[in-house]
Design a protein around this motif. Structure first.
Motif, PDB file in Angstrom:
ATOM      1  N   LYS A 174       0.825  -1.203   0.000  1.00 20.76           N
ATOM      2  CA  LYS A 174       0.000   0.000   0.000  1.00 20.76           C
ATOM      3  C   LYS A 174       0.862   1.257   0.000  1.00 20.76           C
ATOM      4  O   LYS A 174       0.601   2.212  -0.741  1.00 20.76           O
ATOM      5  N   LYS A 175       1.895   1.282   0.825  1.00 16.30           N
ATOM      6  CA  LYS A 175       2.763   2.462   0.906  1.00 16.30           C
ATOM      7  C   LYS A 175       3.568   2.661  -0.372  1.00 16.30           C
ATOM      8  O   LYS A 175       3.821   3.800  -0.796  1.00 16.30           O
ATOM      9  N   ALA A 176       3.986   1.547  -0.975  1.00 14.51           N
ATOM     10  CA  ALA A 176       4.821   1.630  -2.174  1.00 14.51           C
ATOM     11  C   ALA A 176       4.010   1.756  -3.459  1.00 14.51           C
ATOM     12  O   ALA A 176       4.565   2.047  -4.525  1.00 14.51           O
ATOM     13  N   GLY A 177       2.685   1.549  -3.348  1.00  9.31           N
ATOM     14  CA  GLY A 177       1.848   1.591  -4.539  1.00  9.31           C
ATOM     15  C   GLY A 177       2.086   0.404  -5.442  1.00  9.31           C
ATOM     16  O   GLY A 177       2.005   0.519  -6.672  1.00  9.31           O
ATOM     17  N   SER A 178       2.390  -0.747  -4.841  1.00  8.57           N
ATOM     18  CA  SER A 178       2.654  -1.971  -5.606  1.00  8.57           C
ATOM     19  C   SER A 178       1.584  -3.015  -5.307  1.00  8.57           C
ATOM     20  O   SER A 178       0.856  -2.917  -4.318  1.00  8.57           O
ATOM     21  N   ASN A 179       1.523  -4.048  -6.160  1.00  9.71           N
ATOM     22  CA  ASN A 179       0.551  -5.128  -5.911  1.00  9.71           C
ATOM     23  C   ASN A 179       1.208  -6.509  -5.929  1.00  9.71           C
ATOM     24  O   ASN A 179       0.532  -7.518  -5.843  1.00  9.71           O
ATOM     25  N   ASN A 180       2.549  -6.540  -6.064  1.00  7.75           N
ATOM     26  CA  ASN A 180       3.257  -7.813  -5.985  1.00  7.75           C
ATOM     27  C   ASN A 180       4.710  -7.554  -5.591  1.00  7.75           C
ATOM     28  O   ASN A 180       5.208  -6.427  -5.657  1.00  7.75           O
ATOM     29  N   LYS A 181       5.407  -8.601  -5.196  1.00  5.01           N
ATOM     30  CA  LYS A 181       6.764  -8.473  -4.687  1.00  5.01           C
ATOM     31  C   LYS A 181       7.738  -7.977  -5.751  1.00  5.01           C
ATOM     32  O   LYS A 181       8.630  -7.175  -5.478  1.00  5.01           O
ATOM     33  N   LEU A 182       7.586  -8.474  -6.975  1.00  3.93           N
ATOM     34  CA  LEU A 182       8.491  -8.076  -8.048  1.00  3.93           C
ATOM     35  C   LEU A 182       8.397  -6.578  -8.328  1.00  3.93           C
ATOM     36  O   LEU A 182       9.416  -5.884  -8.466  1.00  3.93           O
ATOM     37  N   ASP A 183       7.159  -6.077  -8.410  1.00  9.51           N
ATOM     38  CA  ASP A 183       6.966  -4.650  -8.652  1.00  9.51           C
ATOM     39  C   ASP A 183       7.532  -3.829  -7.499  1.00  9.51           C
ATOM     40  O   ASP A 183       8.135  -2.769  -7.707  1.00  9.51           O
TER      41      ASP A 183
END
Length: 306
Positions: A285-294
Motif C-alpha cells: 500500500k505504501k509503495a503503490g505496488s501489488n506484488n513483490k516483483l513490482d
C-alpha cells in the motif's frame, strides 16, 4: 537620462535587464525543482517587479499608440499589483498564517477595490488625475502601513529559528519601502527616485537567493557523498525509509529481496506468517505496488536514482 526614444530612464532599464536575467536564472532552478514553493512565489514577485518597472518607465508617453488615461491606469495598476501581492507572498513563501485574511481578502477590499473605483472607473469618466491620486490613495496609504506592521509582527511570531527569521526579516526590509508608494505618488517624485526606492530591495532578495542556492547545493553534495559511502544494504534501507516503511517493514523487504518466503521470514523474525502477510500488504500500500516483483523494482529504481 532616457533611452530608446522612450520615457524610460537608463537606471530603470538597467534594473529591468538585471531582474530579467535573475528571473531567467531562477526559473531554470525552479523547473528543476518545481516543488520549491518559496522560489515559485519569488519568481512571481520578480515578474511583477519587472512589469512595474516597464510600465512605470514607459508610461505616460504621448507618442505611444494608446490613450494617456489608459497608460496611467496600466502604470498605477502595476504598482497596486505589487502592493497587493506582498501579503500573499509572505503568507505563502514564509508560511505566516497570520496574514491569511489579508492575503485573500484584505488586499481586495483595501487595495484592489479603491484602484478599480478611482482609477478604472472615475478617472476614465473624467475625474481629474490629481483628485484620483489624492483621494483614491487614502485607504491604500493607510492600509499599506498597517500591512507593514502586520507582516513584521507575523514574522516575529512565526519564526523561532534564527536563520529562517533572518531570511524573512531581510525579505521584509526589501519590500517594506513599497508601503510608501502612495506617498511617492502624492509627492510626484521623479522616475529615478521612485525606481531606486522601490528596487533597492531587489539586491537584498538576490543576495538571499544566491546564498540559499549555495547552501542547497552544498547539502545536495553532502547527501550524495553520504549515499556513495554506504553499501547496498544501507542504501536499500534508506530507500525503504523514503517510502515511509517502518523498521520492521524494512527488515521484511530486505528478506523478500534475499528470496525468503513468508514462512521463512516469520521464522527469521520470530513472528507468525499471518503477521508477515499483514506487513506485506501494508508495504504494498505504501509503495503503490501489488506484488513483490513490482515492489523490489520500485525500490531498486529509487536506489539507482540516488
Amino acid at each position: 537620462m532616457t533611452v530608446l526614444n522612450t520615457e524610460i530612464h537608463i537606471v530603470t532599464l538597467l534594473f529591468v535587464i538585471l531582474e530579467t536575467l535573475m528571473f531567467s536564472h531562477q526559473l531554470v532552478f525552479y523547473l528543476q525543482k518545481p516543488k520549491e514553493k518559496k522560489r515559485k512565489y519569488y519568481l512571481i514577485l520578480l515578474f511583477l517587479l519587472i512589469i512595474y518597472n516597464i510600465a512605470g518607465g514607459l508610461f505616460p508617453d504621448e507618442n505611444l499608440p494608446m490613450s494617456v488615461v489608459f497608460q496611467y491606469i496600466l502604470a498605477y495598476g502595476a504598482g497596486f499589483s505589487m502592493g497587493a501581492y506582498f501579503p500573499y507572498y509572505f503568507y505563502q513563501a514564509y508560511n505566516i498564517t497570520h496574514l491569511e485574511f489579508h492575503a485573500k481578502y484584505g488586499v481586495l477590499i483595501f487595495l484592489i477595490s479603491p484602484f478599480i473605483i478611482f482609477f478604472c472607473i472615475l478617472y476614465p469618466l473624467g475625474l481629474d488625475l490629481m483628485t484620483v491620486i489624492y483621494v483614491g490613495m487614502i485607504i491604500p496609504f493607510a492600509y499599506a502601513f498597517y500591512m507593514v506592521y502586520n507582516i513584521l509582527w507575523g514574522i516575529r511570531q512565526r519564526y523561532k529559528n534564527r536563520k529562517a527569521s533572518f531570511d524573512a526579516i531581510l525579505s521584509y526590509i526589501a519590500v517594506a519601502p513599497w508601503a510608501l508608494m502612495p506617498l511617492l505618488a502624492y509627492l510626484q517624485v521623479t522616475q529615478l527616485t521612485e525606481v531606486l526606492f522601490t528596487n533597492g530591495g531587489f539586491l537584498i532578495i538576490t543576495f538571499l537567493f544566491f546564498r540559499n542556492m549555495i547552501e542547497e547545493n552544498r547539502k545536495d553534495l553532502e547527501t550524495l557523498d553520504l549515499i556513495q559511502t554506504k553499501n547496498e544494504e544501507e542504501i536499500f534501507s534508506i530507500r525503504c525509509k523514503g517510502l515511509g516503511l517502518t523498521k520492521r517493514e524494512t527488515e521484511i523487504c530486505q528478506l523478500v529481496k534475499d528470496g525468503y518466503i513468508y514462512k521463512e521470514i516469520g521464522d527469521a523474525l520470530n513472528i507468525s506468517e499471518r503477521t508477515v502477510n499483514k506487513h506485506i500488504q501494508n508495504i504494498f500500500k505504501k509503495a503503490g505496488s501489488n506484488n513483490k516483483l513490482d515492489l523490489l523494482n520500485k525500490i531498486s529504481r529509487r536506489v539507482k536514482s540516488a
